[in-house]
Design an enzyme around this catalytic site. Structure first.
Site, PDB file in Angstrom:
ATOM      1  N   ILE A  18       0.823  -1.220   0.000  1.00 69.90           N
ATOM      2  CA  ILE A  18       0.000   0.000   0.000  1.00 69.90           C
ATOM      3  C   ILE A  18       0.859   1.274   0.000  1.00 69.90           C
ATOM      4  O   ILE A  18       0.404   2.318  -0.463  1.00 69.90           O
ATOM      5  CB  ILE A  18      -1.002  -0.017   1.186  1.00 69.90           C
ATOM      6  CG1 ILE A  18      -2.196   0.905   0.913  1.00 69.90           C
ATOM      7  CG2 ILE A  18      -0.321   0.330   2.501  1.00 69.90           C
ATOM      8  CD1 ILE A  18      -3.375   0.677   1.828  1.00 69.90           C
ATOM      9  N   ASN A  31      -2.751   2.149  15.708  1.00 69.00           N
ATOM     10  CA  ASN A  31      -3.238   1.856  17.068  1.00 69.00           C
ATOM     11  C   ASN A  31      -3.672   3.172  17.703  1.00 69.00           C
ATOM     12  O   ASN A  31      -3.479   4.238  17.121  1.00 69.00           O
ATOM     13  CB  ASN A  31      -2.172   1.140  17.902  1.00 69.00           C
ATOM     14  CG  ASN A  31      -0.917   1.962  18.039  1.00 69.00           C
ATOM     15  OD1 ASN A  31      -0.936   3.069  18.566  1.00 69.00           O
ATOM     16  ND2 ASN A  31       0.198   1.453  17.535  1.00 69.00           N
ATOM     17  N   GLY A  39       3.744  -3.858  11.333  1.00 70.68           N
ATOM     18  CA  GLY A  39       2.840  -4.142  10.213  1.00 70.68           C
ATOM     19  C   GLY A  39       2.774  -3.021   9.198  1.00 70.68           C
ATOM     20  O   GLY A  39       3.774  -2.372   8.886  1.00 70.68           O
ATOM     21  N   VAL A  40       1.562  -2.770   8.728  1.00 67.34           N
ATOM     22  CA  VAL A  40       1.388  -1.749   7.689  1.00 67.34           C
ATOM     23  C   VAL A  40       1.673  -0.358   8.263  1.00 67.34           C
ATOM     24  O   VAL A  40       2.182   0.521   7.538  1.00 67.34           O
ATOM     25  CB  VAL A  40      -0.026  -1.868   7.051  1.00 67.34           C
ATOM     26  CG1 VAL A  40      -1.134  -1.446   7.991  1.00 67.34           C
ATOM     27  CG2 VAL A  40      -0.094  -1.109   5.746  1.00 67.34           C
ATOM     28  N   ASP A  41       1.405  -0.156   9.537  1.00 70.46           N
ATOM     29  CA  ASP A  41       1.681   1.118  10.216  1.00 70.46           C
ATOM     30  C   ASP A  41       3.182   1.434  10.131  1.00 70.46           C
ATOM     31  O   ASP A  41       3.585   2.538   9.709  1.00 70.46           O
ATOM     32  CB  ASP A  41       1.225   0.976  11.682  1.00 70.46           C
ATOM     33  CG  ASP A  41       1.132   2.287  12.430  1.00 70.46           C
ATOM     34  OD1 ASP A  41       1.343   3.343  11.823  1.00 70.46           O
ATOM     35  OD2 ASP A  41       0.840   2.237  13.643  1.00 70.46           O
ATOM     36  N   SER A 124      -7.182  -4.702  10.852  1.00 70.51           N
ATOM     37  CA  SER A 124      -7.342  -5.691  11.953  1.00 70.51           C
ATOM     38  C   SER A 124      -6.970  -7.127  11.578  1.00 70.51           C
ATOM     39  O   SER A 124      -7.089  -8.024  12.414  1.00 70.51           O
ATOM     40  CB  SER A 124      -8.760  -5.680  12.541  1.00 70.51           C
ATOM     41  OG  SER A 124      -8.962  -4.551  13.347  1.00 70.51           O
TER      42      SER A 124
HETATM   43  N1  AR6 Z   1       0.807  -2.947   2.369  1.00 72.24           N
HETATM   44  C1  AR6 Z   1      -0.433  -3.500   2.511  1.00 72.24           C
HETATM   45  N2  AR6 Z   1      -0.763  -4.306   3.534  1.00 72.24           N
HETATM   46  C2  AR6 Z   1       0.193  -4.569   4.462  1.00 72.24           C
HETATM   47  C3  AR6 Z   1       1.500  -4.027   4.389  1.00 72.24           C
HETATM   48  C4  AR6 Z   1       1.789  -3.180   3.286  1.00 72.24           C
HETATM   49  N3  AR6 Z   1       2.982  -2.614   3.125  1.00 72.24           N
HETATM   50  N4  AR6 Z   1       2.211  -4.495   5.458  1.00 72.24           N
HETATM   51  C5  AR6 Z   1       1.391  -5.294   6.158  1.00 72.24           C
HETATM   52  N5  AR6 Z   1       0.186  -5.359   5.561  1.00 72.24           N
HETATM   53  P1  AR6 Z   1      -1.401  -5.098  10.730  1.00 72.24           P
HETATM   54  P2  AR6 Z   1      -3.782  -4.669  12.417  1.00 72.24           P
HETATM   55  C6  AR6 Z   1      -1.029  -6.123   5.936  1.00 72.24           C
HETATM   56  O1  AR6 Z   1      -0.833  -6.027  11.744  1.00 72.24           O
HETATM   57  O2  AR6 Z   1      -4.102  -6.112  12.439  1.00 72.24           O
HETATM   58  C7  AR6 Z   1       0.420  -2.177  14.145  1.00 72.24           C
HETATM   59  O3  AR6 Z   1       1.529  -2.404  14.957  1.00 72.24           O
HETATM   60  C8  AR6 Z   1      -0.858  -7.327   6.840  1.00 72.24           C
HETATM   61  O4  AR6 Z   1      -0.386  -8.450   6.089  1.00 72.24           O
HETATM   62  O5  AR6 Z   1      -0.509  -4.100  10.094  1.00 72.24           O
HETATM   63  O6  AR6 Z   1      -4.921  -3.689  12.186  1.00 72.24           O
HETATM   64  C9  AR6 Z   1      -0.405  -0.988  14.618  1.00 72.24           C
HETATM   65  O7  AR6 Z   1       0.389   0.016  15.184  1.00 72.24           O
HETATM   66  C10 AR6 Z   1      -2.297  -7.528   7.319  1.00 72.24           C
HETATM   67  O8  AR6 Z   1      -3.049  -8.290   6.359  1.00 72.24           O
HETATM   68  O9  AR6 Z   1      -2.659  -4.241  11.340  1.00 72.24           O
HETATM   69  C11 AR6 Z   1      -1.330  -1.607  15.611  1.00 72.24           C
HETATM   70  O10 AR6 Z   1      -0.718  -1.742  16.885  1.00 72.24           O
HETATM   71  C12 AR6 Z   1      -2.869  -6.102   7.336  1.00 72.24           C
HETATM   72  O11 AR6 Z   1      -1.902  -5.289   6.651  1.00 72.24           O
HETATM   73  C13 AR6 Z   1      -1.586  -2.988  15.043  1.00 72.24           C
HETATM   74  O12 AR6 Z   1      -0.460  -3.297  14.247  1.00 72.24           O
HETATM   75  C14 AR6 Z   1      -3.080  -5.525   8.722  1.00 72.24           C
HETATM   76  O13 AR6 Z   1      -2.078  -6.003   9.611  1.00 72.24           O
HETATM   77  C15 AR6 Z   1      -2.797  -3.015  14.148  1.00 72.24           C
HETATM   78  O14 AR6 Z   1      -3.094  -4.346  13.801  1.00 72.24           O
END
Ligand code: AR6
Length: 181
Positions: A18, A31, A39-41, A124
């Protein structure tokens, strides 16, 4: 990819990163502190640079299900809309409604800023542990209902990082009339 046309708007499910998206805005699965994470953040803050965090610090956090906007910094997207998905427990603690609110509030913030193209990750579905098929159904039906009611958007794209989310999100869009292209 799978695509569904709703009036002048296209809803798409694609696989990718993304942070590379050229939509007007990308949505961050953040968060409640809005001060960064994994993760994506983490990927968004790394790619977009320090200006995003500087603006986040002034926002005073964000409630679960709400959304707040910052610059996109060095990202191709002009804006980042930060939303906070629910941490999944058992589905009986308001998780479906809170996840639905993430999509509604993100799109409302987009409308307020004249944003017509927006990309969402699978909110999530990573660290927060939401069962992916259920999250996919909520994400796509909520967005579809919103764009049907608000003829404002040109493109809403779900950008799925892995096949774990890509498959289920595609299936839901197809079940609503989306076609593979
Ligand atoms: N592009 C698109 N999707 C992605 C990318 C990317 N570059 N990287 C990861 N994903 P998560 P949550 C996907 O854990 O469950 C953070 O630490 C990943 O494969 O990022 O909402 C925040 O600060 C998954 O399918 O978000 C919060 O503490 C999706 O993004 C917590 O994680 C969401 O995974 C939020 O958890």
């Amino acid at each position: 990819m799978v695509e569904l046309k709703i009036g002048d708007c296209v809803i798409q499910v694609v696989q990718g990163d993304i942070t590379k998206e050229t939509t007007d805005a990308i949505v961050n699965a953040a968060n409640r502190t809005l001060l960064g994470g994994g993760g994506v953040d983490g990927a968004i803050h790394r790619a977009g640079g320090p200006e995003i965090l500087e603006q986040c610090k002034k926002l005073g956090g964000c409630e679960t299900g709400d959304a707040k906007i910052t610059t996109g910094g060095r990202l191709p997207a002009k804006y980042v809309i930060h939303t906070v998905g629910p941490i999944y427990r058992d589905g009986k603690h308001g998780e479906p409604e809170l996840l639905r609110n993430c999509y509604i509030r993100s799109l409302e913030v987009a409308v307020e800023h004249g944003i017509k193209t927006v990309a969402f990750p699978a909110i999530s579905c990573g660290v927060y542990g939401y069962p992916i098929p259920e999250a996919a159904k909520i994400a796509i039906t909520t967005v579809k209902e919103f764009v049907e009611k608000n003829p404002h958007f040109k493109l809403v794209r779900f950008v799925m990082f892995g096949s774990d989310t890509y498959g289920p999100y595609c299936e839901v869009l197809k079940s609503l009339g989306g076609v593979e292209i």
